[in-house]
Every structure is written in C-alpha cells, then in structure tokens.
Design a protein around this motif. Structure first.
Motif, PDB file in Angstrom:
ATOM      1  N   ALA A  17       0.838  -1.212   0.000  1.00 43.37           N
ATOM      2  CA  ALA A  17       0.000   0.000   0.000  1.00 43.37           C
ATOM      3  C   ALA A  17       0.867   1.255   0.000  1.00 43.37           C
ATOM      4  O   ALA A  17       0.527   2.258  -0.650  1.00 43.37           O
ATOM      5  CB  ALA A  17      -0.938  -0.007   1.196  1.00 43.37           C
ATOM      6  N   ARG A  59       2.078   1.744  -3.496  1.00 43.18           N
ATOM      7  CA  ARG A  59       0.962   2.220  -4.318  1.00 43.18           C
ATOM      8  C   ARG A  59       0.666   3.687  -4.021  1.00 43.18           C
ATOM      9  O   ARG A  59       0.351   4.458  -4.936  1.00 43.18           O
ATOM     10  CB  ARG A  59      -0.271   1.344  -4.073  1.00 43.18           C
ATOM     11  CG  ARG A  59      -1.359   1.512  -5.094  1.00 43.18           C
ATOM     12  CD  ARG A  59      -2.484   0.509  -4.900  1.00 43.18           C
ATOM     13  NE  ARG A  59      -3.217   0.726  -3.663  1.00 43.18           N
ATOM     14  CZ  ARG A  59      -3.156  -0.066  -2.584  1.00 43.18           C
ATOM     15  NH1 ARG A  59      -2.421  -1.149  -2.575  1.00 43.18           N
ATOM     16  NH2 ARG A  59      -3.849   0.222  -1.504  1.00 43.18           N
ATOM     17  N   GLU A  60       0.788   4.103  -2.779  1.00 44.53           N
ATOM     18  CA  GLU A  60       0.508   5.496  -2.419  1.00 44.53           C
ATOM     19  C   GLU A  60       1.509   6.449  -3.062  1.00 44.53           C
ATOM     20  O   GLU A  60       1.152   7.556  -3.475  1.00 44.53           O
ATOM     21  CB  GLU A  60       0.478   5.676  -0.909  1.00 44.53           C
ATOM     22  CG  GLU A  60       0.125   7.076  -0.456  1.00 44.53           C
ATOM     23  CD  GLU A  60      -1.136   7.663  -1.091  1.00 44.53           C
ATOM     24  OE1 GLU A  60      -1.140   8.875  -1.403  1.00 44.53           O
ATOM     25  OE2 GLU A  60      -2.129   6.926  -1.301  1.00 44.53           O
TER      26      GLU A  60
END
Length: 195
Positions: free
Chosen positions: A124, A127-128
């Motif tokens: 995550a 992805r951020e």
C-alpha cells in the motif's frame, strides 16, 4: 551487561533481507537465517522472538529502502518522475531478482496475521507513492481531472512488480525498458482540451 544486543543489528537485518528475498518466507529456514546473520538460535530468538519477528523487521527495512528509491526519481514532470521511477528498478547485478514485497504478497497465506498486515501495508505504501505522482499529474494538468487515480496506481504497481520479477522469467533489461515505454502510453503525454 547492558542488555543491548552484542551484534550489528543493521548487518543482521540486511542478511535476513537477503535470505527472505532469495528464498521467500516459507522456504527460509532458521538455519539459513542463523548462518546468514551469524546469530545463534538463542540470540535470534532473544532479539526477534521468532522467524516472523525477524521477517517483519527485515520487511520494514527493505520497504524503507524501496520507498526511498521510489521517491528519489527526478524529472521535470510527474509523468517523467514516474517513468524515471520505473526505470530505476531495471535489473542489475547488485541485487537479487524479484521483490521481497511482491514475493511476500505471493505467499501471503504462509505468513502470520502480523506478517500479512505488514506485507499489505508495504504494498500500500508503494501504491501510495504512485498515486501521489498521479495526483501531481492531475494538479499540473498532465492528466485529466477525471483520471481514475486508484486504477492507474494499481496498474503502475503491477508494472513495477513486472520490472522487478520478469527477469526471472527471461525478460532482459532492454525488453523491460520497452515495456515501460508501452506502460507509459497509458499516461497521455498531453491532456487535450474540450474545445
């Protein structure tokens, strides 16, 4: 005795990263980890509690390293930074093929609940960073206002994982570089006006 570890924690974590990166969590035996780190079983268990504790610290250190690399890409535009980011991960001989985060996602069912959470959080965070570049692109007018940031961030995370993992399937750096060019065609080089 001070109660402090009598070993170089940074070196131990680096050695553990290498074992988990090359072998994966499930195939990394305690004997592999003690041999690579130079720790006795008792020292490993005393400091990290178990293999899972060592894995979580190794994954965090690896993730920090990857995120620093991702955010260090330089270019004049958000699109250029994304392309530079992907190219920064083209294979070289200085590191094993693949990605510890991607490998850990692939074997997530073998991980503890805490290990699973750490793995998903690491992905995550990657992805951020990608989503942040895409949001910058929208703000700068490089991408349309209605761009599906979430879908594109997942897409480019997939491209990044392909760059890291496809060398094991036979893709050479030249092919991966061409793949990056194809992937960047999803991000139009200019946004057309409605006029």
């Amino acid at each position: 005795m001070s109660g402090k570890p009598q070993f170089d924690e940074v070196a131990v974590i680096a050695a553990a990263i290498d074992v988990f990166w090359r072998n994966g969590y499930a195939a990394a035996a305690i004997s592999d980890l003690t041999e690579a780190t130079g720790l006795s079983r008792s020292s490993l268990y005393q400091r990290f509690h178990d293999k899972d504790g060592l894995f979580q610290e190794a994954l965090e250190a690896y993730t920090q390293r990857v995120l620093r690399r991702m955010t260090s890409a330089k270019a004049d535009t958000a699109r250029g930074r994304l392309k530079a980011l992907l190219r920064a991960f083209l294979p070289d001989r200085s590191r094993p093929a693949g990605c510890l985060i991607g490998r850990s996602c692939a074997e997530i069912s073998a991980l503890s609940k805490e290990g699973q959470a750490a793995t998903l959080a690491a992905a995550a965070r990657q992805r951020e960073i990608l989503a942040g570049l895409l949001r910058e692109g929208v703000a700068a007018g490089e991408l349309a206002e209605d761009t599906d940031i979430d879908a594109m961030a997942w897409y480019y995370l997939g491209v990044l994982q392909a760059v890291l993992n496809f060398p094991q399937a036979g893709a050479d750096p030249s092919m991966l570089d061409r793949m990056i060019d194809v992937a960047m065609s999803v991000w139009p080089s200019t946004v057309l006006s409605d006029s």
